[in-house]
Design a protein around this motif. Structure first.
Motif, PDB file in Angstrom:
ATOM      1  N   PRO A  47       0.462  -1.318   0.401  1.00 38.22           N
ATOM      2  CA  PRO A  47       0.107   0.200  -0.113  1.00 38.22           C
ATOM      3  C   PRO A  47       0.540   1.595  -0.369  1.00 38.22           C
ATOM      4  N   VAL A  48       0.444   2.433  -0.951  1.00 39.98           N
ATOM      5  CA  VAL A  48       1.126   3.413  -0.705  1.00 39.98           C
ATOM      6  C   VAL A  48       0.937   4.534   0.604  1.00 39.98           C
ATOM      7  N   GLU A  49       0.276   4.060   1.263  1.00 38.57           N
ATOM      8  CA  GLU A  49       0.251   4.685   2.874  1.00 38.57           C
ATOM      9  C   GLU A  49       1.402   3.540   3.527  1.00 38.57           C
ATOM     10  N   THR A  50       2.154   4.467   4.575  1.00 40.65           N
ATOM     11  CA  THR A  50       3.141   3.462   5.395  1.00 40.65           C
ATOM     12  C   THR A  50       2.705   4.798   7.048  1.00 40.65           C
ATOM     13  N   ASN A  51       2.291   5.544   6.681  1.00 39.63           N
ATOM     14  CA  ASN A  51       1.320   6.100   8.024  1.00 39.63           C
ATOM     15  C   ASN A  51       0.573   5.628   9.035  1.00 39.63           C
ATOM     16  N   PRO A  52       0.626   5.574  10.755  1.00 38.27           N
ATOM     17  CA  PRO A  52      -0.490   4.562  10.859  1.00 38.27           C
ATOM     18  C   PRO A  52      -1.721   5.375  10.949  1.00 38.27           C
ATOM     19  N   GLN A  64     -11.212  -1.685   0.975  1.00 36.15           N
ATOM     20  CA  GLN A  64     -11.894  -0.416   1.680  1.00 36.15           C
ATOM     21  C   GLN A  64     -10.772   0.746   2.100  1.00 36.15           C
ATOM     22  N   THR A  65      -9.466   0.314   2.611  1.00 39.52           N
ATOM     23  CA  THR A  65      -8.682   1.479   2.055  1.00 39.52           C
ATOM     24  C   THR A  65      -7.834   0.663   2.508  1.00 39.52           C
ATOM     25  N   ARG A  66      -5.962   1.231   1.794  1.00 40.91           N
ATOM     26  CA  ARG A  66      -4.905   0.959   2.110  1.00 40.91           C
ATOM     27  C   ARG A  66      -4.774  -0.280   1.061  1.00 40.91           C
ATOM     28  N   ILE A  67      -5.383  -0.143  -0.037  1.00 37.21           N
ATOM     29  CA  ILE A  67      -5.171  -1.143  -1.402  1.00 37.21           C
ATOM     30  C   ILE A  67      -3.359  -1.329  -1.731  1.00 37.21           C
ATOM     31  N   ASN A  68      -3.794  -2.052  -2.200  1.00 32.75           N
ATOM     32  CA  ASN A  68      -2.180  -2.234  -2.835  1.00 32.75           C
ATOM     33  C   ASN A  68      -2.006  -1.549  -3.592  1.00 32.75           C
ATOM     34  N   GLY A  69      -0.430  -0.959  -3.766  1.00 35.09           N
ATOM     35  CA  GLY A  69      -0.150   0.113  -5.021  1.00 35.09           C
ATOM     36  C   GLY A  69      -0.153  -0.630  -5.923  1.00 35.09           C
ATOM     37  N   VAL A  70       0.449   0.488  -7.035  1.00 36.91           N
ATOM     38  CA  VAL A  70       0.175   0.152  -8.011  1.00 36.91           C
ATOM     39  C   VAL A  70       0.731   1.327  -9.067  1.00 36.91           C
ATOM     40  N   LYS A  71       1.660   0.792  -9.831  1.00 37.75           N
ATOM     41  CA  LYS A  71       2.953   1.329 -10.848  1.00 37.75           C
ATOM     42  C   LYS A  71       2.465   1.797 -12.701  1.00 37.75           C
ATOM     43  N   ILE A 358      -7.698  12.193  -8.654  1.00 32.51           N
ATOM     44  CA  ILE A 358      -7.914  13.383  -7.290  1.00 32.51           C
ATOM     45  C   ILE A 358      -6.707  14.251  -6.871  1.00 32.51           C
ATOM     46  N   GLY A 359      -7.422  15.267  -7.225  1.00 32.01           N
ATOM     47  CA  GLY A 359      -5.703  16.176  -6.682  1.00 32.01           C
ATOM     48  C   GLY A 359      -6.651  15.738  -4.918  1.00 32.01           C
ATOM     49  N   ALA A 360      -5.118  16.176  -4.112  1.00 34.47           N
ATOM     50  CA  ALA A 360      -5.109  15.607  -3.325  1.00 34.47           C
ATOM     51  C   ALA A 360      -4.354  17.233  -2.155  1.00 34.47           C
ATOM     52  N   LEU A 361      -4.828  17.802  -1.113  1.00 35.55           N
ATOM     53  CA  LEU A 361      -4.584  19.470  -1.100  1.00 35.55           C
ATOM     54  C   LEU A 361      -3.709  19.606   0.378  1.00 35.55           C
ATOM     55  N   SER A 362      -3.693  18.378   1.172  1.00 33.91           N
ATOM     56  CA  SER A 362      -2.974  17.777   2.642  1.00 33.91           C
ATOM     57  C   SER A 362      -1.739  17.219   1.768  1.00 33.91           C
ATOM     58  N   GLY A 363      -2.312  16.010   1.087  1.00 29.94           N
ATOM     59  CA  GLY A 363      -1.380  14.964   0.580  1.00 29.94           C
ATOM     60  C   GLY A 363      -0.487  14.700  -0.072  1.00 29.94           C
ATOM     61  N   MET A 364      -1.020  16.349  -0.771  1.00 25.83           N
ATOM     62  CA  MET A 364       0.670  17.433  -1.807  1.00 25.83           C
ATOM     63  C   MET A 364       0.631  16.391  -3.041  1.00 25.83           C
ATOM     64  N   HIS A 365      -0.536  15.526  -4.303  1.00 27.30           N
ATOM     65  CA  HIS A 365      -0.100  14.586  -4.972  1.00 27.30           C
ATOM     66  C   HIS A 365      -1.107  14.378  -5.303  1.00 27.30           C
ATOM     67  N   ILE A 366      -1.837  13.570  -6.862  1.00 27.98           N
ATOM     68  CA  ILE A 366      -2.385  13.095  -7.131  1.00 27.98           C
ATOM     69  C   ILE A 366      -2.883  12.063  -7.152  1.00 27.98           C
ATOM     70  N   GLU A 379      -3.497   1.170  -6.039  1.00 26.21           N
ATOM     71  CA  GLU A 379      -3.518   3.612  -5.950  1.00 26.21           C
ATOM     72  C   GLU A 379      -2.369   3.657  -6.158  1.00 26.21           C
ATOM     73  N   GLU A 380      -2.257   4.649  -6.812  1.00 26.59           N
ATOM     74  CA  GLU A 380      -0.966   5.141  -7.038  1.00 26.59           C
ATOM     75  C   GLU A 380      -0.615   6.416  -6.337  1.00 26.59           C
ATOM     76  N   ARG A 381      -0.006   7.315  -6.409  1.00 27.98           N
ATOM     77  CA  ARG A 381       0.629   8.475  -5.867  1.00 27.98           C
ATOM     78  C   ARG A 381       1.472   8.910  -7.032  1.00 27.98           C
ATOM     79  N   LEU A 382       0.622  10.095  -7.448  1.00 33.73           N
ATOM     80  CA  LEU A 382       1.430  10.874  -8.814  1.00 33.73           C
ATOM     81  C   LEU A 382       1.382  12.386  -8.076  1.00 33.73           C
ATOM     82  N   LEU A 383       3.128  12.883  -9.376  1.00 32.97           N
ATOM     83  CA  LEU A 383       4.101  14.393  -8.676  1.00 32.97           C
ATOM     84  C   LEU A 383       3.970  14.717  -7.342  1.00 32.97           C
TER      85      LEU A 383
END
Length: 416
Positions: A47-52, A64-71, A358-366, A379-383
């Motif tokens: 998963p792309v999210e690693t924070n608790p 429903q949350t913390r699905i595996n990441g994709v690239k 989706i634009g992410a504000l506090s996440g600072m990514h797409i 899920e993937e996080r761009l930029l």
């Protein structure tokens, strides 16, 4: 000035040359991501999210949350088209390839594909730009090519979310015959949670999101069918309730309501295949949501949530599942603050087709979400290295993605 951002070995020295960021050429490719390495290269990752998380709440179903990441395997690049916008909030593609962009302080501009900004378009009603208010989301009439009608959401003086429409003049310099067609009452003296997105469905009806205005005293109105706060509403082009709306005829209910139980919905998108309405919604401390919105459904706020108060206290009774209240398709804890979003329908990058961006504000990514059979499968996080609050994302006529940021940038994201 146009700049191309390249995240490879050069990222190691990017911090040493911040003055060159607007004129350096950098490439974004599928191997350039903060996502951990995949066990099977090019497929899925941890998963792309690693924070608790903020809570020990358990998801209602797997994935429903913390699905595996994709690239992304296709090489792509991101270009800063302009950095001269002032708090852009909404962006939409015009039929000639230019863009219509709202700026939160109350200005509407046209931006060319080369990044040239028009003068502010006249005729925009005065907005209340304090706090989270201002000139917000916008969309074009399905018949814009012939009628040049524009629809937008804004926080109206008097403190409520309003929807207006107007005709863009032939010379692109003014909005004509501007009319406010809907107001999400009751008004409330606050500066938070206006919602603010508008979009047309396939039947030519206008869907608009409204926030519940944040405060403890207004939160319960999300659950009230007699209030316009914390809702998705469905109206026609004149602002009248659409015949067949799910609460129409119910005693005390507002006939314009389409769904209830929302907190601060800042993203709406229509799936290009199914025509379903999807929505992004800000949670409190944790509990940001992606929902597939169905007519008459109750999405739970503030009765259920996967988040907690900013103070650390539970929200209400501290429950996150309840019979009769719809679970989010996906949620984030901790939050990414999801805002404007779009489905990708181009063939330019086939692996992105029908994915949700989706634009992410506090996440600072797409955020890129892979969705199959109405479930998130990746899920993937761009930029992620741009340090930008991504406010809205749209697809251009050229098949590229375009995104605006609170800091004033317009990005073009396309196949290399």
């Amino acid at each position: 000035m146009i700049s191309i951002l390249k995240f490879k070995s050069i990222i190691l020295i990017a911090g040493l040359i911040p003055v060159l960021i607007s004129c350096s050429e950098k490439k974004v490719s599928s191997t350039d991501s903060s996502t951990p390495e995949a066990s099977t290269p090019g497929l899925t990752t941890s998963p792309v999210e690693t924070n608790p998380p903020n809570t020990k709440y358990k998801p209602a179903f797997e994935g429903q949350t913390r699905i595996n990441g994709v690239k992304t395997k296709t090489a792509y690049k991101a270009t800063v088209i302009t950095s001269s916008l002032a708090n852009p909030w909404g962006i939409v593609s015009l039929p000639d390839g230019r863009f219509l962009v709202t700026e939160k302080p109350g200005r509407l501009r046209i931006v060319s594909s080369a990044g040239t900004l028009s003068e502010p378009i006249s005729g925009v009603p005065k907005v209340n730009a304090s706090g989270q208010g201002g000139l917000l989301g916008l969309c074009l009439d399905p018949d814009f090519a012939s009628n040049r009608m524009v629809y937008w959401s804004f926080s109206e003086p008097g403190n409520l979310t309003a929807i207006a429409k107007g005709r863009l003049s032939a010379d692109d310099r003014a909005l004509e015959n501007v009319t406010v067609i809907y107001r999400a009452t009751p008004a409330y003296e606050g500066s938070l949670h206006y919602g603010g997105r508008v979009i047309f469905d396939r039947s030519g009806n206008l869907l608009a999101s409204t926030g519940e205005r944040s405060d403890l005293e207004t939160r319960p109105q999300s659950q009230s069918v007699s209030s316009g706060l914390g809702k998705i509403v469905r109206i026609n082009k004149d602002g009248q309730p659409v015949s067949g709306n799910p609460f129409m005829g119910q005693a005390g209910a507002r006939p314009e309501l389409y769904s209830i139980g929302h907190r601060n919905p800042q993203g709406l998108a229509i799936h290009p295949v199914t025509g379903d309405l999807w929505e992004s919604e800000h949670g409190p401390r944790g509990g940001d949501e992606i929902n597939r919105v169905e007519a008459g459904a109750n999405y739970g706020w503030p009765t259920i949530t996967y988040g907690i108060e900013y103070s650390g206290e539970r929200v209400g009774e501290g429950i996150y599942q309840k019979e009769g209240l719809v679970q989010p398709v996906y949620y984030w804890d901790p939050v990414v603050s999801p805002s404007g979003m779009t489905f990708y329908s181009s063939d330019r990058i086939p692996e992105w087709r029908n994915n949700l961006f989706i634009g992410a504000l506090s996440g600072m990514h797409i955020v890129r979400l892979v969705i199959e059979n109405n479930k998130v499968t990746g899920e993937e996080r761009l930029l992620t290295g741009e340090n930008q609050r991504f406010r809205d994302v749209t697809q251009g006529l050229d098949g590229a993605l375009y995104a605006v940021t609170d800091q004033g940038r317009l990005y073009k994201i396309e196949k290399e």
